[in-house]
Design a protein around this motif. Structure first.
Motif, PDB file in Angstrom:
ATOM      1  N   MET A   1     -21.450  -1.927  12.270  1.00  3.57           N
ATOM      2  CA  MET A   1     -22.917  -0.587  11.984  1.00  3.57           C
ATOM      3  C   MET A   1     -22.533   0.305  11.002  1.00  3.57           C
ATOM      4  O   MET A   1     -21.522   0.567  11.999  1.00  3.57           O
ATOM      5  N   HIS A  28     -16.962  -0.599  14.358  1.00  7.00           N
ATOM      6  CA  HIS A  28     -18.354  -0.272  13.788  1.00  7.00           C
ATOM      7  C   HIS A  28     -18.203   0.919  12.933  1.00  7.00           C
ATOM      8  O   HIS A  28     -15.867   0.770  12.594  1.00  7.00           O
ATOM      9  N   VAL A 229     -24.389   2.329  20.733  1.00  9.53           N
ATOM     10  CA  VAL A 229     -24.783   1.619  19.534  1.00  9.53           C
ATOM     11  C   VAL A 229     -25.208  -0.347  19.806  1.00  9.53           C
ATOM     12  O   VAL A 229     -23.825  -0.392  19.743  1.00  9.53           O
TER      13      VAL A 229
END
Length: 230
Positions: A1, A28, A229
């Motif tokens: 992400m 991430h 997240v």
């Protein structure tokens, strides 16, 4: 992400350095930003407005391959909420670090303008509770790296037009406030309370820090960012 990290006033991309490795270790891709005109004299920054800062974040969203998470510290919260409004379909979550989503027409705050820019006003400018967890060494080191911001940006009203922003989940990582405490206060803040209540999925998590957790509690901040997240 992809996680786009937007600093608050007087800070640049380097202010996010303490949380980058934990985010990478969690799989991430953090993308810290320095916003337009930060550290630039008035000759090169006088015309910049809030929409220019929002446009920089929107450009970062558009460069990403998929959905993104936006993280905004302090005044950076206004910037990311404007970007959510511009690209609600691309933002998986908005994370506010010791700030709240602003309502349409609001600015960040007003600060003294010097030589056509807003310099860092010094730690004594802020409430004791915001800075009490910053020791003298940290204050001195961070003050040396603080940068001016364009004069018009902090008071420039944000323009929000797309109600789809309320469908984007929001996490508010508050320095000292729990969710019941924040919701008690925000009821007294007029349109800020209306904006917060309009968000379909909003959570508040207490950091246990002052206003600059990236300096005073970086491990805790990184832990909470990773948890947010999802």
């Amino acid at each position: 992400m992809d996680i786009i990290l937007v600093p608050g006033l007087w800070l640049d991309a380097g202010s996010w350095a303490p949380v980058l490795e934990p985010l990478r270790a969690a799989g991430h891709t953090p993308r810290p930003l320095t916003l337009p005109g930060v550290g630039v004299p008035a000759s090169g920054s006088a015309d910049l407005r809030m929409h220019d800062w929002i446009a920089a974040v929107v450009a970062a969203i558009d460069e990403a391959q998929g959905d993104v998470v936006l993280v905004g510290h302090s005044g950076g919260g206004n910037v990311i909420w404007g970007a959510v409004d511009a690209r609600p379909e691309r933002v998986r979550r908005a994370v506010f670090v010791d700030t709240v989503p602003p309502p349409n027409g609001s600015g960040i705050s007003e600060f003294p303008v010097v030589d056509g820019v807003i310099p860092f006003p010094g730690w004594d400018f802020f409430d004791a509770g915001d800075v009490e967890d910053l020791d003298a060494q940290t204050r001195a080191a961070t003050a040396r790296t603080a940068l001016s911001v364009p004069a018009q940006v902090p008071t420039d009203p944000i323009a929000l037009t797309d109600p789809r922003r309320y469908e984007v989940p929001a996490t508010l990582l508050m320095g000292s406030l729990t969710q019941p405490e924040l919701e008690g206060y925000i009821e007294q803040w007029g349109s800020y309370g209306d904006e917060y209540r309009s968000i379909r999925d909003a959570e508040v998590v207490r950091i246990g820090s002052g206003h600059w957790p990236q300096y005073s509690a970086p491990d805790r901040l990184a832990e909470l960012l990773v948890a947010a997240v999802r």
